[in-house]
Scaffold this motif. Structure first.
Motif, short mmCIF file in Angstrom:
data_model
loop_
_atom_site.label_atom_id
_atom_site.label_comp_id
_atom_site.label_asym_id
_atom_site.label_seq_id
_atom_site.Cartn_x
_atom_site.Cartn_y
_atom_site.Cartn_z
N LYS A 184 35.95 73.18 74.51
CA LYS A 184 35.60 73.40 75.91
C LYS A 184 36.47 74.47 76.53
CE LYS A 184 33.81 68.74 76.74
NZ LYS A 184 33.97 67.49 77.54
N ASP A 185 37.70 74.58 76.04
CA ASP A 185 38.62 75.60 76.54
C ASP A 185 39.30 76.28 75.37
OD1 ASP A 185 39.83 77.14 78.41
OD2 ASP A 185 41.22 75.61 79.13
N LEU A 186 39.82 77.47 75.61
CA LEU A 186 40.44 78.26 74.55
C LEU A 186 41.89 78.58 74.90
CD1 LEU A 186 37.57 80.85 73.85
CD2 LEU A 186 38.06 78.73 72.60
N GLY A 187 42.74 78.62 73.88
CA GLY A 187 44.12 79.01 74.05
C GLY A 187 44.38 80.34 73.35
N TYR A 188 45.63 80.78 73.35
CA TYR A 188 45.98 82.07 72.73
C TYR A 188 45.61 82.08 71.25
CZ TYR A 188 48.70 83.54 76.80
OH TYR A 188 49.08 83.92 78.05
#
Length: 321
Positions: free
Chosen positions: A235-239
């Motif tokens: 649902k969300d993305l990080g580095y």
């Protein structure tokens, strides 16, 4: 002469520790950090144990003090006693060992805040040769060293597999198995970021800590698709995720993957907290779409010095994709 020799030995050891600390604390986007595979390969010992007590050492214990005037252990400003429950690598015969807090370390004991009685999973370097049972923890960052018993079982199985594949004499077969192992790590939520880092890192012959990784790895179509599914489930993305998307896209151009990144970028709030991760996303989108206007805007985002200017340019970029 004895004192000079002692200082030289200490300097050599501290440089090793500091180098490990520096490479493991760089930003995710640069990917020079030591990977799960690297850390296991470099560690003198890997243990599972329980924190028994903390002990501070006199403040006079500094690098420049006369070794004869210092309380043991010489190069540390503190230590933690660990009750050993299981040894996964190394030859540790002691039931209890100490982890030293090196002078000059970037973090406290190279560990997150831990409580007495807590069970921990540690990758260790040996201390000075005259200090039996003294080790230094390799910095893994928060979330890896502090594990539940169930999580430890997962890590243990991953490391047993890694230990086996590292012993394979044929380089091509070893690399093939290593890729499979890293993909398996990515598919497991507990070791997902560890597996991504292993696949992202490139072999650097100028450093001692690139003994395993030989990226860029060429994935099969099936492997690429399996790893894309891991990304699509987020649902969300990080580095790490953004850089992993870049790795997958460069391995095989994929419109579905690019569309996924564009949709995430459009719905992500443009504020100071998200500036740097959005810059990573914009860079990949501009490079992939190859639109001249987007490339120019992306270049302007990189050159902008003020956060407000960056935010304005990022919003312009998003409106055009």
């Amino acid at each position: 002469m004895f004192i000079v020799f002692k200082y030289m030995e200490r300097l050599k050891y501290l440089l090793l520790v500091l180098n490990l600390l520096i490479v493991s604390n760089v930003t995710a986007s640069s990917y020079v950090s030591m990977t799960f595979g690297d850390i296991y390969n470099q560690a003198d010992a890997v243990v599972y144990g329980k924190i028994m007590r903390y002990e501070d050492i006199a403040e006079k214990n500094t690098f420049l003090d006369d070794p004869e005037d210092l309380p043991p252990p010489l190069p540390y400003k503190g230590r933690i006693a660990i009750l050993i429950k299981e040894v996964l690598k190394g030859e540790i015969r002691e039931r209890e060992i100490c982890i030293g807090n090196p002078i000059g370390a970037l973090t406290h004991f190279n560990l997150p805040n831990l409580d007495i009685g807590q069970e921990v999973f540690l990758f260790l370097l040996k201390g000075f040769r005259e200090e039996k049972g003294m080790y230094v923890a390799i910095n893994l960052g928060d979330g890896t060293v502090n594990v539940t018993k169930e999580e430890y079982i997962v890590y243990k199985e991953k490391l047993k597999s890694l230990h086996y594949l590292l012993s394979i004499p044929d380089a091509k077969e070893r690399e093939k198995r290593y890729i499979d192992w890293a993909i398996g790590c990515v598919k497991d939520p507990l070791t997902e970021s560890d597996g991504m880092l292993d696949l992202l890192n490139e072999k650097r012959t100028s450093t001692l800590y690139r003994d395993i990784v030989a990226s860029p790895y060429k994935l099969t179509i099936t492997q690429n698709k399996e790893l894309c599914e891991v990304i699509y489930s987020k649902k969300d993305l990080g580095y790490i995720d953004i850089n992993f998307i870049s790795y997958l896209y460069k391995d095989k151009e994929n419109k579905e993957l690019l569309d996924f990144l564009i949709k995430w970028t459009k719905r992500t709030t443009v504020n100071r907290d998200n500036l740097y991760i959005l810059k990573e996303s914009l860079d990949l989108i501009a490079m992939s779409i190859k639109d001249e206007e987007l490339i120019i805007l992306n270049d302007q985002v990189k050159k902008a010095k003020e956060d407000k200017a960056k935010q304005k340019l990022i919003m312009q970029f998003i409106r055009k994709i």
